[in-house]
Motif scaffolding. Structure first.
Motif, PDB file in Angstrom:
ATOM      1  N   CYS A  40       0.656  -0.981   0.087  1.00 61.29           N
ATOM      2  CA  CYS A  40      -0.078  -0.176   0.167  1.00 61.29           C
ATOM      3  C   CYS A  40       0.872   1.162   0.143  1.00 61.29           C
ATOM      4  O   CYS A  40       0.917   2.031   1.196  1.00 61.29           O
ATOM      5  N   ILE A  41       1.451   1.401  -1.191  1.00 61.96           N
ATOM      6  CA  ILE A  41       2.499   2.663  -1.298  1.00 61.96           C
ATOM      7  C   ILE A  41       1.644   3.946  -1.094  1.00 61.96           C
ATOM      8  O   ILE A  41       2.191   5.058  -0.836  1.00 61.96           O
ATOM      9  N   SER A  42       0.587   3.942  -1.735  1.00 70.56           N
ATOM     10  CA  SER A  42      -0.483   5.204  -1.761  1.00 70.56           C
ATOM     11  C   SER A  42      -0.563   5.574  -0.137  1.00 70.56           C
ATOM     12  O   SER A  42      -0.407   6.871   0.112  1.00 70.56           O
ATOM     13  N   CYS A  43      -0.592   4.740   0.737  1.00 71.93           N
ATOM     14  CA  CYS A  43      -0.951   5.126   2.153  1.00 71.93           C
ATOM     15  C   CYS A  43       0.617   5.678   2.605  1.00 71.93           C
ATOM     16  O   CYS A  43       0.526   6.630   3.480  1.00 71.93           O
ATOM     17  N   LEU A  44       1.487   5.225   1.984  1.00 73.21           N
ATOM     18  CA  LEU A  44       3.011   5.699   2.578  1.00 73.21           C
ATOM     19  C   LEU A  44       3.142   7.159   2.374  1.00 73.21           C
ATOM     20  O   LEU A  44       3.886   7.801   2.876  1.00 73.21           O
ATOM     21  N   TYR A  45       2.758   7.432   1.046  1.00 71.64           N
ATOM     22  CA  TYR A  45       3.178   8.760   0.560  1.00 71.64           C
ATOM     23  C   TYR A  45       2.021   9.675   0.555  1.00 71.64           C
ATOM     24  O   TYR A  45       2.059  10.557  -0.155  1.00 71.64           O
ATOM     25  N   HIS A  46       1.116   9.390   1.569  1.00 68.61           N
ATOM     26  CA  HIS A  46       0.085  10.570   1.832  1.00 68.61           C
ATOM     27  C   HIS A  46       0.632  11.862   2.314  1.00 68.61           C
ATOM     28  O   HIS A  46      -0.139  12.829   2.195  1.00 68.61           O
ATOM     29  N   THR A  47       1.744  11.757   2.796  1.00 66.48           N
ATOM     30  CA  THR A  47       2.356  13.045   3.182  1.00 66.48           C
ATOM     31  C   THR A  47       3.870  13.158   2.878  1.00 66.48           C
ATOM     32  O   THR A  47       4.551  12.279   3.581  1.00 66.48           O
ATOM     33  N   VAL A  48       4.172  14.019   2.226  1.00 66.91           N
ATOM     34  CA  VAL A  48       5.953  14.101   1.717  1.00 66.91           C
ATOM     35  C   VAL A  48       6.605  14.534   3.090  1.00 66.91           C
ATOM     36  O   VAL A  48       7.898  14.225   2.897  1.00 66.91           O
ATOM     37  N   GLU A  49       5.866  15.285   3.794  1.00 67.36           N
ATOM     38  CA  GLU A  49       6.668  15.914   4.927  1.00 67.36           C
ATOM     39  C   GLU A  49       7.159  14.845   5.903  1.00 67.36           C
ATOM     40  O   GLU A  49       8.063  15.218   6.525  1.00 67.36           O
ATOM     41  N   GLN A  50       6.612  13.681   6.071  1.00 69.30           N
ATOM     42  CA  GLN A  50       6.931  12.588   6.882  1.00 69.30           C
ATOM     43  C   GLN A  50       7.905  11.693   6.171  1.00 69.30           C
ATOM     44  O   GLN A  50       8.165  10.610   6.829  1.00 69.30           O
ATOM     45  N   LEU A  51       8.284  11.930   4.850  1.00 69.59           N
ATOM     46  CA  LEU A  51       9.192  10.875   4.254  1.00 69.59           C
ATOM     47  C   LEU A  51      10.823  11.337   4.460  1.00 69.59           C
ATOM     48  O   LEU A  51      10.944  12.777   4.591  1.00 69.59           O
TER      49      LEU A  51
END
Lengths: 412, 248
Positions: free
Chosen positions: A401-412
């Motif tokens: 579920c990569i969609s859930c992973l990058y729901h916010t760029v600020e947390q990556l």
């Protein structure tokens, strides 16, 4: 000198890049990099609290209900609603069960099972090649999706991103006619699970897959785990909550009672610990398929049982929430693992939010597994391309579920 | 342009929620159709590493990164027909609320067909696919959501007072939301969704966009007949939930 080999991670719910750091023929380590970006928390600022559940269901088209319900619970708690109406709890639980069935079905048929079939056919497989070679394949997948989509559509108007949970309750209840439509699809859904189970134990698949015994050894009986007895299952969620000074409210749990503290955690984190917390358990790729299939079966049985619950058909659906300034967080079992939504509300609008998705929690374990695979395969002197292929398989079988992973760029 | 059955498809995901591409697997009818199509590129479900030439490219999601823009331009060059699927691709959607620089697909390349909706209605996706494989013609509905609305037609005459964005608690009746002073974008939103949200008691937020070309001018005309008694910021939040005002 170390060089980077970048591959697109395919057969996941949204493509990502996997970066392999390679020295000579040896892969040294692995990184996962999303290719897209979102800033959901940024967009939530200033949004009326009651608009949040519908908005956050657009974080992930594969698990929108989990986001709807987790945000509803957090907002309700923040605005002083201690317990939503009974009908709402029953509807949410039924919807979440259906979402687990659908999400796991898509994962099994689109992402995971082609991995096994690639051994049987000695060539890479996907849902399109398999639908031509295995006539039952799309039919069984269709039966499970039709069942879960029927539940979701009867409760929320459509199978994809249905409108089910709102802050304060739900939009709709089940009717007797709806129950009949769902029950009509029950038999075929159960038969589809049995078909996959038979397939997993079939000689034609296993004999070939067992070439990679380390990765595809058939797991022993899987035990579903509840967090009540396994406090440590909360793991990183608790660490996160402590850092953010959040009080977590276990929300709807799947196979235990609503609102109890016996939340059953699902997803790779639970699977990891269910198998004794050993790295070997996580690396056994077949175990991910098998456990998900067990969860699908458990959810279908739970839907069948839930359809007899009187609360689904009667009672108040939604309570109006009072406008106040407060903050709260809620945790929920999403198909891929634990999901946390936190909101600070000021004069009825979102002042601050934090969303911790299962894939974010699973990320560190996924990378650990990928790197462990690299070590293991390097020790056994497997070719570089083999290691790259197996590492990608590990990530997609673990949590696609990569969609859930990058729901916010600020947390990556 | 008409593409004959048997031609190769590419399905491209840009920044979004993956709901649009997964929707094609949600209908048993669509599945039969989808599985019989030659697929050149669909990284969500196949192992294709890069876009080769295809006859039809279906693009979902909004353009947020330079790499996405470059990919989209390559896709446009290599595919003879390009379809924007879902509101993020067609209008920027929720992604354009999050990332200020986000663009809709038609802002970057020329598109041959759009299928809006968050999610795009299964009926429209099905009609499009059937038209493609049978050589028929697909047209988006030109009527608005009111035509499909299960509630009674609007009775009030302009100026129509609007005080609520969420229907009042007691509003379970079957009257038009606007008759109950609750804002609903159904009159300026393309139909085809079956008014699912309204059926559930939720006013239309306009996720399918306008029946005609310009969202902004349609919206301005609509708002001009309303007597709006709401904070401007809340109003703008509502009308730009799925489509950035000013786009297209």
């Amino acid at each position: 000198m170390s060089v980077r080999i970048v591959r697109v991670l395919t057969r996941v719910e949204s493509p990502a890049e996997v970066v392999f750091h390679v020295r000579g023929e040896e892969v040294e380590r692995v990184e996962l990099k999303p290719m897209h970006c979102r800033r959901v928390e940024h967009a939530l600022a200033g949004l009326p609290a009651e608009a949040v559940p519908a908005y956050v269901s657009r974080i992930c088209g594969l698990c929108p209900i989990a986001h709807q319900i987790a945000s509803s619970h957090a907002i309700e708690a923040a605005l002083g609603l201690e317990r939503p109406p009974e009908a709402a709890l029953a509807v949410r639980k039924l919807a979440l069960l259906a979402e687990h069935i659908k999400s796991h079905t898509l994962h099994l048929f689109l992402h995971a099972l082609p991995e096994l079939f690639s051994y049987a056919y000695n060539s890479p497989q996907d849902v399109f090649t398999l639908s031509k070679a295995e006539r039952e394949y799309p039919k069984r997948m269709g039966a499970l999706i039709a069942f879960s989509d029927r539940v979701l559509a009867e409760l929320g108007g459509r199978g994809v991103i249905p409108m089910i949970s709102a802050a304060g309750g739900v939009y709709s209840r089940l009717t007797a006619a709806s129950r009949d439509k769902i029950e009509k699809r029950l038999k075929q859904a159960k038969a589809a699970v049995d078909w996959v189970r038979d397939l997993l134990y079939s000689r034609r698949l296993l004999d070939k897959a067992m070439v990679d015994k380390e990765l595809y050894d058939l797991p022993e009986r899987i035990k579903l785990v509840t967090s009540a007895s396994r406090e440590e299952l909360w793991g990183e969620v608790k660490v996160y909550a402590a850092e953010q000074e959040l009080k977590l409210i276990p929300a709807v749990s799947l196979l235990s009672e609503d609102y109890s503290r016996e939340a059953l955690l699902t997803g790779p984190a639970a699977r990891y610990l269910a198998r004794g917390g050993s790295i070997h358990g996580v690396m056994n790729l077949l175990s991910h398929i098998r456990i998900r299939l067990d969860e699908v079966k458990a959810c279908i049985d739970a839907v069948e049982k839930a359809l007899n619950e009187p609360r689904l058909y009667h009672g108040v659906l939604r309570e109006r929430l009072k406008v106040s300034d407060s903050q709260e967080a809620a945790a929920l079992e999403a198909p891929r693992g634990t999901l946390v939504h936190y909101y600070r509300i000021k004069r009825g609008a979102i002042a601050e939010s934090r969303i911790l998705t299962p894939t974010m929690i699973n990320m560190s374990t996924m990378i650990m597994v990928a790197n462990r695979l690299v070590e293991l395969a390097s020790d056994l002197a497997f070719p570089r391309d083999y290691i790259i292929g197996k590492t990608m398989a590990a990530i997609r079988l673990f949590d696609p579920c990569i969609s859930c992973l990058y729901h916010t760029v600020e947390q990556l | 342009m008409r593409v004959e059955y048997g031609e190769r498809w590419a399905v491209i995901q840009l920044s979004g929620c993956s709901g649009c591409p997964s929707a094609v697997f949600s209908s048993p009818v669509l599945q039969d159709l989808v599985y019989s199509m030659p697929v050149a590129y669909f990284p969500m479900v196949t192992d294709s590493q890069r876009v080769l030439s295809a006859d039809i490219a279906v693009v979902s999601g909004a353009v947020c990164k330079r790499a996405e823009e470059e990919l989209l331009k390559r896709v446009r060059e290599s595919c003879s027909k390009l379809v924007a699927l879902g509101t993020c691709a067609v209008y920027g959607g929720v992604v354009s609320r999050e990332v200020e620089s986000a663009k809709a697909v038609p802002e970057v390349v020329e598109v041959d067909q759009v299928i809006p909706g968050c999610p795009p209605p299964e009926k429209l996706v099905g009609e499009f696919l059937i038209a493609e494989v049978s050589g028929g013609e697909f047209r988006l509905p030109s009527y608005n959501v009111c035509k499909e609305c299960p509630r009674a037609p609007l009775r009030r005459k302009p100026p129509i007072r609007v005080r609520y964005l969420e229907p009042p608690e007691e509003l379970q009746a079957k009257a038009c939301f606007l008759d109950h002073e609750t804002l609903c974008l159904g009159p300026v939103t393309r139909g085809g969704c079956g008014a699912v949200c309204i059926e559930l008691g939720v006013p239309c937020h306009g996720c399918l966009g306008p029946p005609a070309k310009s969202y902004t001018s349609q919206l301005a005309n609509f708002l001009s007949i309303l007597d709006i008694q709401l904070e401007k910021s809340k109003l703008m939040q509502f009308v730009s939930r799925y489509i950035r005002v000013g786009v297209l």
